[in-house]
Motif scaffolding. Structure first.
Motif, PDB file in Angstrom:
ATOM      1  N   VAL A   1       0.887  -1.102  -0.042  1.00 44.25           N
ATOM      2  CA  VAL A   1       0.021   0.083   0.002  1.00 44.25           C
ATOM      3  C   VAL A   1       0.983   1.307   0.094  1.00 44.25           C
ATOM      4  N   THR A   2       0.600   2.106  -0.995  1.00 43.75           N
ATOM      5  CA  THR A   2       1.206   3.508  -0.793  1.00 43.75           C
ATOM      6  C   THR A   2       0.138   4.410  -0.898  1.00 43.75           C
ATOM      7  N   PHE A   3       0.257   5.299   0.454  1.00 45.77           N
ATOM      8  CA  PHE A   3      -0.723   6.341   0.742  1.00 45.77           C
ATOM      9  C   PHE A   3      -0.386   7.557   0.169  1.00 45.77           C
ATOM     10  N   ILE A   4      -1.468   8.231  -0.314  1.00 47.95           N
ATOM     11  CA  ILE A   4      -1.381   9.615  -0.764  1.00 47.95           C
ATOM     12  C   ILE A   4      -2.405  10.382   0.150  1.00 47.95           C
ATOM     13  N   ASN A   5      -2.884  11.568  -0.292  1.00 41.89           N
ATOM     14  CA  ASN A   5      -3.651  12.604   0.682  1.00 41.89           C
ATOM     15  C   ASN A   5      -4.958  11.844   0.582  1.00 41.89           C
ATOM     16  N   ARG A   6      -5.859  12.052   1.760  1.00 42.37           N
ATOM     17  CA  ARG A   6      -7.166  11.535   1.846  1.00 42.37           C
ATOM     18  C   ARG A   6      -8.030  12.421   1.023  1.00 42.37           C
ATOM     19  N   TRP A   7      -9.060  11.534   0.835  1.00 41.42           N
ATOM     20  CA  TRP A   7     -10.453  12.181  -0.051  1.00 41.42           C
ATOM     21  C   TRP A   7     -10.984  13.089   1.030  1.00 41.42           C
ATOM     22  N   VAL A   8     -11.558  14.186   0.606  1.00 39.40           N
ATOM     23  CA  VAL A   8     -12.274  15.081   1.462  1.00 39.40           C
ATOM     24  C   VAL A   8     -13.557  15.624   1.143  1.00 39.40           C
ATOM     25  N   GLU A   9     -14.535  15.290   1.948  1.00 40.88           N
ATOM     26  CA  GLU A   9     -16.103  15.400   1.498  1.00 40.88           C
ATOM     27  C   GLU A   9     -16.548  16.954   1.414  1.00 40.88           C
ATOM     28  N   ARG A  10     -16.229  17.536   2.276  1.00 40.06           N
ATOM     29  CA  ARG A  10     -16.517  18.875   2.284  1.00 40.06           C
ATOM     30  C   ARG A  10     -15.594  19.838   3.114  1.00 40.06           C
ATOM     31  N   PRO A  11     -15.632  21.165   2.987  1.00 39.98           N
ATOM     32  CA  PRO A  11     -16.290  21.966   1.843  1.00 39.98           C
ATOM     33  C   PRO A  11     -16.008  21.620   0.541  1.00 39.98           C
ATOM     34  N   ALA A  12     -16.528  22.351  -0.560  1.00 42.07           N
ATOM     35  CA  ALA A  12     -16.545  22.096  -1.804  1.00 42.07           C
ATOM     36  C   ALA A  12     -14.891  22.504  -2.218  1.00 42.07           C
ATOM     37  N   HIS A  13     -14.349  23.507  -1.981  1.00 44.79           N
ATOM     38  CA  HIS A  13     -13.256  23.852  -2.330  1.00 44.79           C
ATOM     39  C   HIS A  13     -12.066  22.817  -1.903  1.00 44.79           C
ATOM     40  N   LYS A  14     -11.941  22.350  -0.520  1.00 39.63           N
ATOM     41  CA  LYS A  14     -11.265  21.473  -0.209  1.00 39.63           C
ATOM     42  C   LYS A  14     -11.279  20.075  -0.732  1.00 39.63           C
TER      43      LYS A  14
END
Length: 382
Positions: free
Chosen positions: A53-66
């Protein structure tokens, strides 16, 4: 039997049970399997310890710009990893971020992808027209990307139709996915701690559980609750999170609906109990885009034998499921009166509820974990 000297990397910024299933199924056949991801949510099936496993940045649900920034940063990190660390690997894209599969246009790897949310079509829910520059550019990029792909998967006939505007339909491989739950372990209401905790004893529970984003018009469920505000013993339960939750809570407050309740996402330990509490499960898709999506909650409801109410267009995969398996009914947004009649028929006719429940369990047999192995069989087929 493993294939020597064959290496593949699976890519999904937010990995769930489906991504884990793909990785494990590939590992049964490939000598070397890796995963690029921002997070791994383990549900039922563990990721094999030998998968790198190679980790990258996490997915963000909100706010929209993030959220947009997380997508773009994720795309850049995926690009760099595929260009360097995984330059000799085959690549299997899964879903998120929605634009990352387009990297196959500029990278030499052997790329494949499984598509269950069709972009740019999904942007129609925001009011974007097909004439919009972003839509037109993405559409043209899709044509290049899909044509260049090694294998292109989707999960149903209508979704194949949605993709056929971008690529010859003969290139599209249809393979259903699967439920989190492989067995019907629905918990009896009298023994269900979720029922007790939320004072649902003796209630008929109509439940929506999942993301509450732009493509999920959950206000239709609130409108249905308003239609049925005088029907005693019925609770409309909305479980989940998303950018539209404050709007929906305000809507319920303004309408003064005592039969509509909100809860946050439940823990993995509590999830089987919350799902078991539902007498009818609700799945909602925006009618502008419902041809190109099937929420995974559909399969979880089947596995527990819970009759479903689908609010989606008549050209959706959900509509096909309802007709094919007879475990659900599908209504468009202007048919809420008919949806109310369907709910009442299941409340007052126990034999009908039992029939829909039995049909749901029969339907679930087509959406088992073995489908992950079928993906890999089709991947390896000439």
């Amino acid at each position: 039997m493993k294939i020597n000297n064959r290496k593949i990397v699976v890519v999904n910024q937010a990995s769930n049970y489906l991504t884990v299933g793909f990785c494990n199924a590939f590992f049964n056949r490939f000598e070397d399997v890796s995963l690029i991801t921002g997070s791994i949510h383990i549900q039922e099936e563990e990721l094999d310890e030998a998968i790198k496993v190679t980790f990258i940045n996490r997915w963000v649900e909100r706010p929209a710009h993030k959220k947009i920034w997380a997508y773009l940063l994720g795309c850049w990190k995926i690009f760099w990893l595929l260009k360097t660390k995984f330059k000799k690997h085959e690549v299997f894209f899964v879903s998120i971020p929605p634009m990352a599969y387009l990297l196959n246009i500029i990278l030499p790897n052997k790329f494949s992808m499984v598509i269950w949310d069709v972009f740019p079509d999904a942007f129609k829910i925001t009011g974007m027209k097909e004439s919009h520059p972003v839509y037109r550019i993405w559409k043209n990029l899709n044509k290049k990307s899909f044509k260049k792909s090694y294998k292109l998967f989707t999960i149903g006939e209508n979704m194949s139709e949605a993709l056929s505007q971008y690529v010859d339909k003969d290139k599209i491989l249809i393979q259903p996915i699967w439920s989190i739950f492989q067995e019907n372990n629905k918990v009896n209401k009298h023994e269900n701690p979720f029922i007790q905790k939320n004072n649902l004893q003796g209630k008929f529970v109509i439940q929506y559980s999942g993301n509450i984003g732009l493509s999920h018009n959950v206000e239709h469920l609130v409108e249905l609750a308003e239609l049925m505000r005088n029907d005693e013993g019925i609770i409309f339960q909305i479980i989940g999170r998303g950018p539209r939750v404050p709007f929906l809570k305000k809507m319920v407050s303004e309408k003064q609906l005592p039969n509509c309740h909100f809860l946050p996402f439940q823990t993995d330990d509590m999830f089987p109990f919350s799902l078991s509490a539902a007498d009818i499960g609700v799945v909602i898709l925006d009618e502008k885009t419902s041809k190109g999506s099937v929420p995974s909650k559909s399969y979880n409801l089947m596995s527990y034998g819970i009759p479903s109410l689908y609010l989606a267009s008549n050209d959706s995969e959900l509509h096909i499921y309802s007709k094919k398996y007879q475990h659900a009914e599908c209504f468009e947004s202007e048919e809420l009166g008919r949806a109310r009649d369907f709910i009442l028929s299941l409340i007052h006719d126990k034999e009908k509820w039992n029939l829909y429940s039995a049909n749901a369990i029969k339907a679930s047999r087509f959406f088992k974990r073995e489908n992950a192995d079928l993906f890999i069989q089709k991947y390896l087929a000439d």
